[in-house]
Scaffold this motif. Sequence first.
Motif, PDB file in Angstrom:
ATOM      1  N   CYS A 120      16.301  42.346  37.897  1.00  0.00           N
ATOM      2  CA  CYS A 120      15.334  43.354  37.439  1.00  0.00           C
ATOM      3  C   CYS A 120      16.010  44.542  36.768  1.00  0.00           C
ATOM      4  O   CYS A 120      15.403  45.230  35.953  1.00  0.00           O
ATOM      5  CB  CYS A 120      14.505  43.856  38.619  1.00  0.00           C
ATOM      6  SG  CYS A 120      13.418  42.578  39.279  1.00  0.00           S
ATOM      7  N   SER A 121      17.265  44.796  37.160  1.00  0.00           N
ATOM      8  CA  SER A 121      17.932  45.974  36.610  1.00  0.00           C
ATOM      9  C   SER A 121      18.141  45.872  35.113  1.00  0.00           C
ATOM     10  O   SER A 121      18.340  46.860  34.433  1.00  0.00           O
ATOM     11  CB  SER A 121      19.285  46.171  37.307  1.00  0.00           C
ATOM     12  OG  SER A 121      20.088  45.012  37.155  1.00  0.00           O
ATOM     13  N   GLY A 122      18.057  44.652  34.586  1.00  0.00           N
ATOM     14  CA  GLY A 122      18.229  44.479  33.151  1.00  0.00           C
ATOM     15  C   GLY A 122      16.934  44.572  32.384  1.00  0.00           C
ATOM     16  O   GLY A 122      16.888  44.271  31.198  1.00  0.00           O
ATOM     17  N   GLY A 123      15.861  44.956  33.024  1.00  0.00           N
ATOM     18  CA  GLY A 123      14.559  45.059  32.355  1.00  0.00           C
ATOM     19  C   GLY A 123      13.845  43.724  32.377  1.00  0.00           C
ATOM     20  O   GLY A 123      14.210  42.801  33.084  1.00  0.00           O
ATOM     21  N   GLY A 124      12.792  43.596  31.596  1.00  0.00           N
ATOM     22  CA  GLY A 124      12.051  42.337  31.541  1.00  0.00           C
ATOM     23  C   GLY A 124      11.185  42.121  32.763  1.00  0.00           C
ATOM     24  O   GLY A 124      11.298  41.110  33.438  1.00  0.00           O
ATOM     25  N   ASP A 125      10.320  43.108  33.070  1.00  0.00           N
ATOM     26  CA  ASP A 125       9.470  43.022  34.256  1.00  0.00           C
ATOM     27  C   ASP A 125       8.593  41.776  34.248  1.00  0.00           C
ATOM     28  O   ASP A 125       8.439  41.108  35.260  1.00  0.00           O
ATOM     29  CB  ASP A 125       8.581  44.271  34.350  1.00  0.00           C
ATOM     30  CG  ASP A 125       9.404  45.506  34.707  1.00  0.00           C
ATOM     31  OD1 ASP A 125      10.604  45.342  34.926  1.00  0.00           O
ATOM     32  OD2 ASP A 125       8.814  46.604  34.744  1.00  0.00           O
ATOM     33  N   THR A 126       8.020  41.436  33.102  1.00  0.00           N
ATOM     34  CA  THR A 126       7.117  40.284  33.013  1.00  0.00           C
ATOM     35  C   THR A 126       7.867  38.993  33.306  1.00  0.00           C
ATOM     36  O   THR A 126       7.398  38.142  34.073  1.00  0.00           O
ATOM     37  CB  THR A 126       6.474  40.214  31.623  1.00  0.00           C
ATOM     38  OG1 THR A 126       5.719  41.403  31.403  1.00  0.00           O
ATOM     39  CG2 THR A 126       5.558  39.000  31.511  1.00  0.00           C
ATOM     40  N   HIS A 127       9.042  38.840  32.718  1.00  0.00           N
ATOM     41  CA  HIS A 127       9.836  37.633  32.936  1.00  0.00           C
ATOM     42  C   HIS A 127      10.181  37.476  34.418  1.00  0.00           C
ATOM     43  O   HIS A 127      10.046  36.384  34.996  1.00  0.00           O
ATOM     44  CB  HIS A 127      11.116  37.685  32.100  1.00  0.00           C
ATOM     45  CG  HIS A 127      12.044  36.542  32.373  1.00  0.00           C
ATOM     46  ND1 HIS A 127      11.830  35.285  31.844  1.00  0.00           N
ATOM     47  CD2 HIS A 127      13.167  36.461  33.147  1.00  0.00           C
ATOM     48  CE1 HIS A 127      12.788  34.471  32.277  1.00  0.00           C
ATOM     49  NE2 HIS A 127      13.618  35.167  33.058  1.00  0.00           N
ATOM     50  N   SER A 128      10.630  38.577  35.048  1.00  0.00           N
ATOM     51  CA  SER A 128      10.999  38.518  36.460  1.00  0.00           C
ATOM     52  C   SER A 128       9.785  38.251  37.338  1.00  0.00           C
ATOM     53  O   SER A 128       9.872  37.526  38.339  1.00  0.00           O
ATOM     54  CB  SER A 128      11.666  39.829  36.885  1.00  0.00           C
ATOM     55  OG  SER A 128      12.914  39.971  36.246  1.00  0.00           O
ATOM     56  N   VAL A 249       8.416  44.669  41.106  1.00  0.00           N
ATOM     57  CA  VAL A 249       9.590  44.492  40.245  1.00  0.00           C
ATOM     58  C   VAL A 249      10.003  45.836  39.629  1.00  0.00           C
ATOM     59  O   VAL A 249      11.182  46.186  39.579  1.00  0.00           O
ATOM     60  CB  VAL A 249       9.306  43.450  39.142  1.00  0.00           C
ATOM     61  CG1 VAL A 249      10.420  43.442  38.098  1.00  0.00           C
ATOM     62  CG2 VAL A 249       9.146  42.057  39.749  1.00  0.00           C
ATOM     63  N   ALA A 250       9.010  46.594  39.171  1.00  0.00           N
ATOM     64  CA  ALA A 250       9.290  47.892  38.557  1.00  0.00           C
ATOM     65  C   ALA A 250       9.919  48.853  39.566  1.00  0.00           C
ATOM     66  O   ALA A 250      10.865  49.580  39.255  1.00  0.00           O
ATOM     67  CB  ALA A 250       8.007  48.487  37.986  1.00  0.00           C
ATOM     68  N   CYS A 251       9.412  48.843  40.797  1.00  0.00           N
ATOM     69  CA  CYS A 251       9.981  49.699  41.849  1.00  0.00           C
ATOM     70  C   CYS A 251      11.426  49.310  42.129  1.00  0.00           C
ATOM     71  O   CYS A 251      12.306  50.177  42.265  1.00  0.00           O
ATOM     72  CB  CYS A 251       9.172  49.564  43.135  1.00  0.00           C
ATOM     73  SG  CYS A 251       7.622  50.488  43.144  1.00  0.00           S
ATOM     74  N   ALA A 252      11.677  48.010  42.212  1.00  0.00           N
ATOM     75  CA  ALA A 252      13.036  47.533  42.474  1.00  0.00           C
ATOM     76  C   ALA A 252      13.966  47.939  41.344  1.00  0.00           C
ATOM     77  O   ALA A 252      15.115  48.353  41.572  1.00  0.00           O
ATOM     78  CB  ALA A 252      13.029  46.019  42.657  1.00  0.00           C
ATOM     79  N   SER A 253      13.471  47.827  40.123  1.00  0.00           N
ATOM     80  CA  SER A 253      14.275  48.196  38.959  1.00  0.00           C
ATOM     81  C   SER A 253      14.615  49.684  38.993  1.00  0.00           C
ATOM     82  O   SER A 253      15.750  50.090  38.720  1.00  0.00           O
ATOM     83  CB  SER A 253      13.510  47.850  37.675  1.00  0.00           C
ATOM     84  OG  SER A 253      14.230  48.259  36.539  1.00  0.00           O
ATOM     85  N   GLN A 254      13.634  50.504  39.343  1.00  0.00           N
ATOM     86  CA  GLN A 254      13.851  51.942  39.431  1.00  0.00           C
ATOM     87  C   GLN A 254      14.885  52.281  40.504  1.00  0.00           C
ATOM     88  O   GLN A 254      15.777  53.101  40.289  1.00  0.00           O
ATOM     89  CB  GLN A 254      12.536  52.648  39.755  1.00  0.00           C
ATOM     90  CG  GLN A 254      11.552  52.701  38.609  1.00  0.00           C
ATOM     91  CD  GLN A 254      12.021  53.647  37.519  1.00  0.00           C
ATOM     92  OE1 GLN A 254      12.521  54.731  37.798  1.00  0.00           O
ATOM     93  NE2 GLN A 254      11.879  53.230  36.282  1.00  0.00           N
TER      94      GLN A 254
END
Length: 676
Positions: A120-128, A249-254
């Motif tokens: 998730c850290s690489g972006g692409g919320d929809t894909h993940s 996913v967005a929370c994890a990425s943040q």
Amino acid sequence: MGALVPSARHGSKPSRPMARRERPVFSLSDDHAMSKKILGTHNPIGREVDVKIIFQVVEEIFQHAYPATIDGVLHGTTQPHEANIEALKLEENASLAFDGILEGLAYIIHKVSCELTCKCSGGGDTHSTIAILAMLSVYKWDAKLVLSLAAFAITYGEFWLVAQMFATHPLAKSVALLKQLPDTMEHHASLKSRFDAINELIKAILEVTKRIIEFKRLPSQYISEDQPPLSIAISHIPTAVYWTIKSIVACASQLTSLLGMNYEMIAATTSDTWEMLSSTHKLRNISDHLKTELERCYHHIQEKMHEYYQMLVHLFETTQFDNMKINRGMIYIKDDLLPLEVGTTRTRASIEVLRRKTVLLLLSDLDASPEELLVLSHIYTESRARPELQYEIVWLPIVDRSRGWNEEQEMKFKALQAIMPWYTLHHPSLLEPAIVKFVKERWHFSKKMMLVTLDPQQGKVACPNAIHMAWIWGNLAYPFTISKEEALWSVESWRLELVVDGIDHNLIEWMTSEKFICLYGGEDIEWIRSFTKLARSVAQRAGIELLMMYVGKSNNKERVQKINDMVTAENLSYCLMDLTSVWYFWTRIESMFYSKMQLGKTIQEDKIMQDVLTMLSFDGSDQGWALISRGSFEMARAKSVIITKTLDDYTVWEKDAREKGFVPALIDYYQQLHTV
């Protein structure tokens, strides 16, 4: 329904919020390609996951993780609340049961957690998000969401665990250094809005998850997944799950992006907070929509429950050709399985076993006392050796399943069921909620065990509560009808046989031999010692054999056991050694009062009720008491002060005792004391 502002790309500048065009909450359902992609990941194999239990643990993590103040974390002053410590103590036993629930799920949760932290850290919320849905393809929608949430909770919990402990714990400090958490926390003031935004989004995620779990708890008896309104509601769940996991996913990425951030990077990514707020807004709208759908479902359930309730009312108000319609209505209306089970043998049976038999519906919750069940089991087992007693007991566990059903309740139900030699409902889930409502409103069931008699011809109520008859007379009360209760009382009087029945074999032998018998109770050990010594002395002087028995007190088992041990060790008298017998002694006396009340008798006009009330007042008092009797009808009873004074003054009424008899003279004397 409110609309939602779409998320901005990482690092982009947000335009003015009010200028953005809001999209419908479930707009994704109109995107055929994306909808097809989401549904294409769904291939459930029917495995059930106890999502409620897992969700409770997840909630605990989020509750304990985010600190009240980041300053407290930074300076190492954040301490666990006493309430939380106590909660952890209470949860120690529950964790053992939770281990069984998580069996086989820990690995998939770990896989999802890896997806969240590594990709998730690489972006692409929809894909993940689609990747996670694919990982969880074999699970139902609610399980997909809860397992994803559990995976994120691990990451989130670990982050804050290290953050809260790095200032004071050497291991946490080393881990924090590698993660560069001190740098992150150094800029805590700049990051506070980011942390708060993540926390608000997590609250919205939890709210949507609760709604989706709630759909699974709707009673299938009254609402079907393939018919409106539930079919309409659940058609939105895949989309709701997608958006919620996307927010996870967005929370994890943040959270991942915060590791090792310097001040310049923090300043450059202020738009991320807006993305969190945007997602929070969308999930709140989704939650509101699901809430509306749930309200429609509950309205439908209430209507169906009312229909079933009215059907039961109608069944009992109209003439039936046999007892089977009412038996089916009260126990299990369908024919798709064997709803009855003999608890002690685990033998299944259909409702046909009740045809043309008196049926005693045993109503209780899961807190039925072992004493009640033991005595009732004895009565029931005794009846099986007498073919003329054509009755069956059926246990209906009255449980409010709208509040959920957990492992502890399941274990309590199974434990009770296993000691019942009569028919029980196979499982509480088979009991219609309308039946629970009916027995509470029409038969006034609240907490105490009830035994409702249905006659063998039409299934009508022949006695609203036969439990008191059962305690007083056992199988002599068959067929447990109001008319039988009236007949039994019509030939009954206040006598020792009524008071003690067959509670102890010594008492039966003493009554048969017309011995002088003294029953006494209370919990004052010194009074018991002095009273038994005085009573034996007076009996010796009067030339009578007085046999004494301590019958305890109804509401203090530990104290009664201690006194029993003392009475036995000091050889003061006999006693009811089995505490179940002590319970039964007092329950029978109390049942006499309720049985009379059920027949419309009053204390003013009924002599037995007056005597019963006196005995109950003895039990409710802190003082000791005694009842002295010979044969059936010579009975004297008084509290400790009166009976002690009467025996102390034996020389005063000794002559009367030799002329009238010991018990009549004793009664005459203590009645004189009352008038002095």
